[in-house]
Scaffold this motif. Structure first.
Motif, mmCIF file in Angstrom:
data_model
loop_
_atom_site.group_PDB
_atom_site.id
_atom_site.type_symbol
_atom_site.label_atom_id
_atom_site.label_comp_id
_atom_site.label_asym_id
_atom_site.label_seq_id
_atom_site.Cartn_x
_atom_site.Cartn_y
_atom_site.Cartn_z
ATOM 1 N N GLU B 216 0.859 -1.175 0.000
ATOM 2 C CA GLU B 216 0.000 0.000 0.000
ATOM 3 C C GLU B 216 0.903 1.235 0.000
ATOM 4 N N TYR B 217 0.630 2.176 -0.890
ATOM 5 C CA TYR B 217 1.450 3.378 -0.959
ATOM 6 C C TYR B 217 0.662 4.565 -0.447
ATOM 7 N N GLU B 218 1.298 5.338 0.407
ATOM 8 C CA GLU B 218 0.633 6.520 0.942
ATOM 9 C C GLU B 218 1.519 7.733 0.827
ATOM 10 N N PRO B 219 1.303 8.684 0.001
ATOM 11 C CA PRO B 219 0.328 8.670 -1.100
ATOM 12 C C PRO B 219 0.795 7.728 -2.212
ATOM 13 N N ILE B 224 5.226 9.850 -4.034
ATOM 14 C CA ILE B 224 6.373 9.530 -3.186
ATOM 15 C C ILE B 224 7.669 9.772 -3.948
#
Lengths: 135, 297
Positions: B216-219, B224
Motif C-alpha cells: 500500500e502506498y501513501e500517497p 512519493i
C-alpha cells in the motif's frame, strides 16, 4: 493485555537511533496519521515532520521529534527513515525558535515558486512540528 | 665524496621531514576514525533509501516517466561526470586515480559519440581538470575534510536541474569508496536516470512474485517519487563525499606512514655514509702523521 510485538528500526543519516521490538508505531504521513500494529499489510509511506511514537507497551512510549522521511513496513518489520530524529528532552527549543523565525523571514524574502521558498516552507513545517512535541 | 658536514645537514633535514610526516600520519589517523564512524552510520540509511527508491520506481512503472527526473532521455548525448577528489594532496594515488578514471571515462564517452560535462569536488580535481584543459560545468571546493549535507544538496541541485532541463542526459559519479585505511575502491555509479534493471523490475524479483500489488502506498508511488528521487540523489552524493573523505584520510595516513619509514631508511643510510666519511678522514690523518714521522726519522 499485551499485544504482539514486531521489530522496528529508526535510521537517520547520523546513524541508528532506535531498534527494538514494539507493540505499536504511530506517526503522520503525507495523507494523514498512521498507526502500525504487528502484521500490518505492507506499506510504503512518505512521512511529514511530526512526533514519532513507539509503544513498547501501552504505558511505555518512546517519542522522537521526527523530520521528513519514509516508513516501510514489510514482512512484519518496520523501517523508519527520517532526516532527523531527536528525543524530546534533547530538543533545544530556543535554537529551533530562532531557526523558525529565520525560516519565516527567508520565506517572506524569497521569490514565489523559487527553490529557496520551497525550502523555507519545508523548514517552517519541520520546526513547527518539532516545537509542537511536548517535552 | 660528500664531506661529513654535507651528510650531517642532509640527515637533519630528513629528520625534520620525518617529524612532519609522522605528525601528518597521526592527524590523518585521528580524522580517519571520525570519518569512518560517519560513513558507517550513513551506509544503512543510504542503502535503505536506495532500495526504497527502486521499489517505488518499479511500482510506479510506466507512469514514473511522467516525472522529469525519472524520464530516460531518448538520445544520450551529454553525460555529466562528477569527480569526487580531496582539497589537498599528500595522499598517495588517492586523487590521481580518480582523475585518471574520470579522464578515461570521458575519452570512452567521446568515442561513443557522447559529450562529457565535467563536474568536480575538491581543489585537486578542479585544478587538475582545468590544467588538462577540461572546461568545468561545476566545481565545489573547501569542504572535503568535513562535507556537510548542504554541500551535497548544492551539487545534487545543479545536477538534477541539468538533467531536468535537458542539458544532461545521464549523470555519473566517480569517487573513492572507503574499504580500509589501505584500500580505496574507485567506484563509478550512474545516478540518473535510475538504472534500467531497476525500472524494469529485475532487481525486485520477490516483489514481482505477487508482493508488489499488495504494498500500500501513501500517497501513491508517483507522489512519493517526487520527493524520494531527489532525496536519493542527494544522499548518494552525500555518501560519495563521505566515502571519499574517509578514503582520503586512510590514503593520507598510509602515504605518510610510508614516507616516515622511508625517511628512517634514508637516515640509516646517511648515518652509515657519515661514519664512513669520518673514518676515511681519520685514516687519512693517521697516514699523514705516520708519513710525517717517517720523513723526520
Amino acid at each position: 493485555m499485551a499485544r504482539t510485538t514486531f521489530p522496528v528500526e529508526v535510521l537517520t543519516p547520523e546513524g541508528q537511533v532506535f531498534s527494538e521490538e514494539i507493540e505499536m508505531l504511530s506517526t503522520r504521513t503525507a495523507v494523514g496519521s498512521i498507526g502500525v500494529l504487528a502484521h500490518h499489510e505492507p506499506v510504503l509511506a512518505m512521512l511529514e515532520p511530526s512526533e514519532l511514537r513507539l509503544y513498547r507497551s501501552e504505558s511505555d512510549v518512546v517519542r522522537f521529534a521526527q523530520a521528513e522521511g519514509y516508513l516501510q513496513f514489510s514482512e512484519n518489520r518496520a523501517l523508519v527513515l527520517v532526516e532527523e530524529a531527536i528525543a524530546p528532552q534533547a530538543l533545544d527549543r530556543g535554537a529551533y525558535q530562532t531557526r523558525l523565525a529565520e525560516a519565516r523571514a527567508s520565506a517572506e524574502r524569497a521569490a514565489e515558486d523559487s527553490e529557496e521558498k520551497a525550502r523555507a516552507l519545508r523548514d517552517i513545517k519541520r520546526y513547527e512540528a518539532f516545537l509542537a512535541v511536548e517535552p | 665524496m660528500a664531506s661529513q658536514r654535507d651528510v650531517k645537514n642532509r640527515i637533519s633535514s630528513v629528520k625534520n621531514i620525518q617529524k612532519i610526516t609522522r605528525a601528518m600520519e597521526m592527524v590523518a589517523a585521528a580524522r580517519l576514525r571520525r570519518a569512518e564512524q560517519r560513513i558507517a552510520r550513513l551506509r544503512p540509511y543510504a542503502d535503505a533509501i536506495r532500495r526504497m527508491t527502486f521499489q517505488a520506481a518499479a511500482a510506479a512503472g510506466a507512469e514514473a516517466s511522467a516525472f522529469p527526473l525519472l524520464r530516460e532521455h531518448e538520445e544520450v548525448k551529454h553525460v555529466g561526470l562528477l569527480l569526487v577528489t580531496g582539497d589537498r594532496g599528500l595522499a598517495g594515488a588517492f586523487n590521481s586515480q580518480i582523475i585518471r578514471a574520470g579522464v578515461r571515462a570521458g575519452a570512452e564517452l567521446s568515442e561513443q559519440g557522447m559529450a562529457p560535462s565535467w563536474y568536480a569536488t575538491g581543489r585537486r580535481g578542479v585544478s587538475s581538470l582545468t590544467f588538462r584543459g577540461r572546461e568545468l560545468s561545476g566545481s565545489y571546493t573547501g569542504f572535503s575534510d568535513r562535507p556537510g549535507y548542504a554541500d551535497a544538496r548544492t551539487i545534487a541541485d545543479d545536477l538534477m536541474s541539468g538533467y531536468v532541463d535537458g542539458k544532461l542526459d545521464r549523470v555519473e559519479v566517480i569517487y573513492n569508496q572507503y574499504v580500509s585505511p589501505l584500500t580505496q575502491h574507485v567506484t563509478r555509479e550512474v545516478l540518473l536516470p535510475l538504472s534500467e534493471p531497476v525500472l524494469s523490475g529485475e532487481d525486485s524479483a520477490e516483489q514481482d512474485s505477487g508482493q508488489r500489488a499488495l504494498v500500500e502506498y501513501e500517497p501513491d508511488p508517483q507522489e512519493i517519487l517526487k520527493r524520494l528521487v531527489p532525496d536519493y540523489v542527494e544522499i548518494s552524493i552525500y555518501r560519495a563525499l563521505i566515502e571519499s573523505t574517509a578514503g582520503f584520510f586512510g590514503a593520507q595516513m598510509t602515504a605518510m606512514r610510508n614516507a616516515s619509514e622511508n625517511a628512517g631508511t634514508l637516515i640509516e643510510q646517511y648515518t652509515l655514509q657519515m661514519n664512513r666519511a669520518r673514518q676515511a678522514e681519520i685514516t687519512q690523518e693517521i697516514m699523514e702523521v705516520v708519513a710525517g714521522a717517517e720523513g723526520l726519522g
